[in-house]
Structures are given as structure tokens and as C-alpha cells.
Motif scaffolding. Structure first.
Motif, PDB file in Angstrom:
ATOM      1  N   LEU A 111       0.892  -0.940   0.132  1.00  0.00           N
ATOM      2  CA  LEU A 111      -0.180   0.064   0.076  1.00  0.00           C
ATOM      3  C   LEU A 111       0.823   1.072  -0.310  1.00  0.00           C
ATOM      4  N   GLY A 112       1.923   1.193   0.712  1.00  0.00           N
ATOM      5  CA  GLY A 112       3.121   2.287   0.800  1.00  0.00           C
ATOM      6  C   GLY A 112       2.964   2.445  -0.387  1.00  0.00           C
ATOM      7  N   PHE A 113       3.737   1.827  -0.842  1.00  0.00           N
ATOM      8  CA  PHE A 113       4.634   1.517  -2.233  1.00  0.00           C
ATOM      9  C   PHE A 113       3.820   2.598  -3.656  1.00  0.00           C
ATOM     10  N   ILE A 114       2.797   2.009  -4.075  1.00  0.00           N
ATOM     11  CA  ILE A 114       1.639   2.252  -4.440  1.00  0.00           C
ATOM     12  C   ILE A 114       1.152   3.314  -4.107  1.00  0.00           C
ATOM     13  N   TYR A 115       0.638   3.962  -3.120  1.00  0.00           N
ATOM     14  CA  TYR A 115       0.412   4.863  -2.905  1.00  0.00           C
ATOM     15  C   TYR A 115       1.158   5.980  -2.931  1.00  0.00           C
ATOM     16  N   SER A 116       2.699   6.007  -2.718  1.00  0.00           N
ATOM     17  CA  SER A 116       4.068   6.729  -2.978  1.00  0.00           C
ATOM     18  C   SER A 116       4.607   7.031  -3.762  1.00  0.00           C
ATOM     19  N   ILE A 117       4.850   6.271  -4.976  1.00  0.00           N
ATOM     20  CA  ILE A 117       4.383   6.424  -6.027  1.00  0.00           C
ATOM     21  C   ILE A 117       4.039   5.997  -7.495  1.00  0.00           C
ATOM     22  N   PRO A 118       3.858   4.798  -8.082  1.00  0.00           N
ATOM     23  CA  PRO A 118       2.653   4.605  -9.319  1.00  0.00           C
ATOM     24  C   PRO A 118       1.512   5.557  -9.555  1.00  0.00           C
ATOM     25  N   LEU A 119       0.970   5.233  -7.720  1.00  0.00           N
ATOM     26  CA  LEU A 119      -0.825   6.014  -7.704  1.00  0.00           C
ATOM     27  C   LEU A 119      -0.011   7.394  -8.018  1.00  0.00           C
ATOM     28  N   VAL A 128       1.536   9.104  -8.915  1.00  0.00           N
ATOM     29  CA  VAL A 128       2.599   9.648 -10.511  1.00  0.00           C
ATOM     30  C   VAL A 128       0.856   9.887 -10.673  1.00  0.00           C
ATOM     31  N   LEU A 129       0.058   9.372 -11.348  1.00  0.00           N
ATOM     32  CA  LEU A 129      -1.172   8.759 -11.947  1.00  0.00           C
ATOM     33  C   LEU A 129      -1.791   9.898 -11.996  1.00  0.00           C
ATOM     34  N   GLU A 130      -2.351   9.737 -10.218  1.00  0.00           N
ATOM     35  CA  GLU A 130      -4.009  11.042  -9.586  1.00  0.00           C
ATOM     36  C   GLU A 130      -2.980  12.287 -10.309  1.00  0.00           C
ATOM     37  N   PHE A 131      -1.502  12.396 -10.075  1.00  0.00           N
ATOM     38  CA  PHE A 131      -1.156  13.889 -10.356  1.00  0.00           C
ATOM     39  C   PHE A 131      -1.163  13.640 -11.841  1.00  0.00           C
ATOM     40  N   CYS A 132      -1.502  12.840 -13.019  1.00  0.00           N
ATOM     41  CA  CYS A 132      -1.086  13.418 -14.588  1.00  0.00           C
ATOM     42  C   CYS A 132      -2.524  14.277 -14.780  1.00  0.00           C
ATOM     43  N   SER A 133      -3.194  12.995 -13.907  1.00  0.00           N
ATOM     44  CA  SER A 133      -5.368  13.253 -14.331  1.00  0.00           C
ATOM     45  C   SER A 133      -5.341  14.614 -13.822  1.00  0.00           C
ATOM     46  N   LYS A 134      -4.929  15.146 -12.631  1.00  0.00           N
ATOM     47  CA  LYS A 134      -5.202  16.241 -12.294  1.00  0.00           C
ATOM     48  C   LYS A 134      -4.988  17.048 -12.491  1.00  0.00           C
ATOM     49  N   VAL A 135      -3.520  17.109 -13.172  1.00  0.00           N
ATOM     50  CA  VAL A 135      -3.512  18.615 -13.711  1.00  0.00           C
ATOM     51  C   VAL A 135      -4.065  18.715 -14.726  1.00  0.00           C
ATOM     52  N   LEU A 136      -4.324  17.788 -15.525  1.00  0.00           N
ATOM     53  CA  LEU A 136      -4.845  17.754 -16.791  1.00  0.00           C
ATOM     54  C   LEU A 136      -6.191  18.779 -16.809  1.00  0.00           C
ATOM     55  N   THR A 137      -6.941  17.886 -15.988  1.00  0.00           N
ATOM     56  CA  THR A 137      -8.265  17.928 -15.239  1.00  0.00           C
ATOM     57  C   THR A 137      -8.368  19.742 -15.160  1.00  0.00           C
ATOM     58  N   SER A 179       3.234  18.927  -6.239  1.00  0.00           N
ATOM     59  CA  SER A 179       3.196  18.267  -5.744  1.00  0.00           C
ATOM     60  C   SER A 179       3.445  16.510  -4.528  1.00  0.00           C
ATOM     61  N   LEU A 180       5.512  16.526  -4.986  1.00  0.00           N
ATOM     62  CA  LEU A 180       5.875  16.056  -4.536  1.00  0.00           C
ATOM     63  C   LEU A 180       6.026  16.416  -2.321  1.00  0.00           C
ATOM     64  N   TYR A 181       5.969  17.712  -2.492  1.00  0.00           N
ATOM     65  CA  TYR A 181       6.248  18.760  -1.098  1.00  0.00           C
ATOM     66  C   TYR A 181       4.024  18.162  -0.999  1.00  0.00           C
ATOM     67  N   THR A 182       3.528  18.601  -1.345  1.00  0.00           N
ATOM     68  CA  THR A 182       2.197  17.588  -0.737  1.00  0.00           C
ATOM     69  C   THR A 182       2.402  16.480  -0.134  1.00  0.00           C
ATOM     70  N   LEU A 183       2.549  15.403  -1.163  1.00  0.00           N
ATOM     71  CA  LEU A 183       2.928  14.291  -1.293  1.00  0.00           C
ATOM     72  C   LEU A 183       3.638  13.730   0.321  1.00  0.00           C
ATOM     73  N   ALA A 184       4.685  14.721   0.823  1.00  0.00           N
ATOM     74  CA  ALA A 184       5.233  14.423   1.843  1.00  0.00           C
ATOM     75  C   ALA A 184       4.777  15.213   2.502  1.00  0.00           C
ATOM     76  N   LEU A 185       3.586  16.417   3.019  1.00  0.00           N
ATOM     77  CA  LEU A 185       3.167  16.616   4.383  1.00  0.00           C
ATOM     78  C   LEU A 185       1.434  15.705   4.709  1.00  0.00           C
ATOM     79  N   SER A 186       1.564  15.080   3.319  1.00  0.00           N
ATOM     80  CA  SER A 186       0.187  14.885   3.342  1.00  0.00           C
ATOM     81  C   SER A 186       0.463  13.323   3.998  1.00  0.00           C
TER      82      SER A 186
END
Length: 333
Positions: free
Chosen positions: A109-117, A119-128, A167-174
Motif C-alpha cells: 500500500l505504501g509503495f503503490i500510494y507513494s509512487i505509481p498511484l 504519478v498517475l493521479e498527478f497527471c490526471s489532476k493537472v490535466l483536469t 506535488s512532491l511537497y504536498t505528498l510529503a506533508l500529507s
């Protein structure tokens, strides 16, 4: 210059919006153009597929957590069985192992949430967010934009790179704040079991988690707005967080309520899937759940753009009013 004029026109028409107004405008922007729905669906498809696997692991972890807690060393010596509210039956004494069953799930869970998930969420979020801003800037909510035009006018790569730093800053804080939740729960549980004061320490645990949740949601509004600022204003990293904090200052209650709406809906949907449909066991229920959550994420990102525009307009109005008061005071003197 023309885009700025349209933007000002939109904000003047919708200025000083409350949470209900923001949600109404979000639904209008999303459902008024079928091409926008198709666009957000296509760009969110990789995120959707990974979420299917992630959500299954997440629900399995939730179901397994009370079983693991019952095996902790500070439990009562005469307790041979633990009652699970998830399965509504007693669990035999051969309980799951923390190291063999629970820990691998947490690591995945930690690996998927912190790296691939992420990145994919970031791309969708920014484009939207970028496209939602263009829809807001258009006079007729993007009725003239085709699906091909949407893809051709997607966000610039340089902006994506800078926004990713934010997004990396927000990920670290969250992540730091999310770690506080299980730490708080485990400590409250230990105190309750140690001092035999279930009601008192249960209330303390409830208050502590509630306060922590409110802080998390309030900061989430700042973090999401910082992504909007990076996309629309070209400010990245710590600078984006500072600007976001400035615009959110004085609007914390609205930001908190806005984030709470999406959090409650997502939490309620997960509880239904766990308790009623038992989606963690597999089946078609996960597809429906993740599909609805994907739509809610898209609506949340559009709402963040509208929220940022309104907060920015409020700050501009306040600045103009302060300047006018200053001029009036100096003239009177």
C-alpha cells in the motif's frame, strides 16, 4: 488579455461563492460538455485501473486490522477470541500473523500510494485542472471546443515538471499527517486497554481523531490549491504553498467544508463496499466503486479551480477596499 477579461467576467458573475455555489458550478462545468467527460475519462483510465488493485488491498487491510490488533501483546490474557465487526462472527484463535499477513499489505500500500498511484493521479489532476480553467475562461463553458482540441491544447510539459515539484511537497506533508492517524488510534487503544476506562479513553480517541481529521482536511484545501496555483500561475514548490496559504487565509472554513463533502462521500462509499458488498473479496462491485470515486475526484479537482478563483477574487477585493480606506484616511488627515 482576452483570456484575462473572460476570467474576470466569470468571477464577477460568481464572486463570493459559498460551498453550495462552488459545487453547483462544478456540476455545471462537468456535465455541460460531453467532450470534457470523455477527456477526463480517457486521461484517468490508467489511474482507474491501478486504483482497482490498490482499493482491494486497502479494504483487505481495513478488514485485517482488528484481527491484528487482537494479537497485540497488551491484550488480556484470558481473551481467546476477538469479535470482528466486519464479518459479524467470532474469529478462531489461529489469528493472522502481523509479519506474514499484515506487514506485506502495508508495504504494498505504501509503495503503490507513494509512487505509481501518485504519478498517475498527478497527471490526471493537472490535466483536469488545466482544462477546467480553460472552460471557466471561455464565455460559453467550452461549447466550441472539440475533443481533438482538448488534447491538442493540453498543458505544457514545462508546467507539468514544475507542478510535479509542488506535488512532491504536498505528498510529503500529507504522508506525515496520515501517519499520525494510526499512531493516534494505536495509542488510544493501548491506554484504553491498560486503564480499563473504555468510555473515557474512547471519547478522548474520538476527539483526537476528529481534530486530526479537521486539520488534515483544512490543509488538504491548501495542498490542492497549491497544485492549481502551479498550473495556472506558474509558481512551484514552497512558493506555491505560500501563495495557497495566503489565498486560503480567511477562507479556511469554506475549504474545510468543501474537502469534507468529498471525504464523507468517499468514506461512505467505501464503508458500503466493505460492509455490504464485501468488495475486498473481489467481484464487479469494485469497478462501480472506483468508477464513482474517479468521477468524484474529477469533480473535486474542478471544484478546487473554482475555489481558487473565488479566493483570489476575495483577496483582490479586500486589497482594493484597504487601499480605498487608506486613501480616505490620508485625505481626511
Amino acid at each position: 488579455m482576452e483570456g484575462e477579461t473572460k476570467h474576470v467576467s466569470f468571477i464577477q458573475k460568481n464572486k463570493n461563492m459559498d460551498v453550495i455555489d462552488i459545487l453547483k458550478e462544478t456540476l455545471t462545468i462537468y456535465f455541460k460538455n460531453i467532450y470534457f467527460i470523455i477527456f477526463t475519462f480517457l486521461i484517468s483510465l490508467p489511474f482507474f485501473l491501478l486504483m482497482l488493485y490498490f482499493e482491494t488491498l486497502f479494504q483487505q487491510t481495513i478488514v485485517l486490522t482488528p484481527k491484528i490488533i487482537s494479537t497485540l501483546p497488551f491484550r488480556e490474557q484470558n481473551q481467546l477470541r476477538f469479535y470482528s465487526v466486519f464479518e459479524h462472527r467470532f474469529i478462531p484463535q489461529n489469528e493472522p500473523s502481523f509479519s506474514h499477513d499484515y506487514l506485506p499489505l502495508l508495504i504494498q500500500l505504501g509503495f503503490i500510494y507513494s509512487i505509481p498511484l501518485h504519478v498517475l493521479e498527478f497527471c490526471s489532476k493537472v490535466l483536469t485542472m488545466d482544462l477546467a480553467s480553460k472552460l471557466i475562461d471561455s464565455q460559453d463553458n467550452n461549447n466550441k471546443m472539440s475533443l481533438k482540441h482538448m488534447f491538442q491544447n493540453s498543458i505544457d510539459v514545462s508546467i507539468m515538471k514544475g507542478t510535479f515539484i509542488t506535488s512532491l511537497y504536498t505528498l510529503a506533508l500529507s504522508n506525515c499527517l496520515l501517519i499520525a492517524f494510526p499512531w493516534t488510534v494505536s495509542n488510544c487503544f493501548m491506554f484504553a486497554r491498560t486503564f480499563w476506562c473504555y468510555v473515557v479513553f474512547g471519547m478522548i480517541c474520538f476527539v483526537a481523531i476528529g481534530k486530526l481529521l479537521m486539520v488534515y482536511l483544512e490543509w488538504s484545501a491548501i495542498w490542492d490549491m497549491s497544485i492549481v496555483i502551479s498550473v495556472l500561475e506558474g509558481v512551484y514548490g514552497i512558493g506555491a504553498l505560500r501563495v495557497s496559504y495566503y489565498f486560503n487565509n480567511g477562507n479556511q472554513k469554506r475549504g474545510l467544508v468543501l474537502m469534507l463533502v468529498f471525504f464523507v462521500f468517499g468514506g461512505f462509499l467505501r464503508l458500503i463496499c466493505i460492509f455490504y458488498f464485501e468488495c475486498y473479496k473481489g467481484g464487479s462491485g469494485n469497478f462501480l466503486q472506483i468508477g464513482v470515486l474517479s468521477v468524484m475526484n474529477t469533480l473535486k479537482w474542478v471544484a478546487c479551480v473554482i475555489y481558487f478563483n473565488d479566493c483570489k477574487e476575495r483577496k483582490m477585493e479586500k486589497k482594493v477596499d484597504d487601499e480605498e480606506i487608506g486613501k480616505s484616511t490620508s485625505t481626511a488627515v
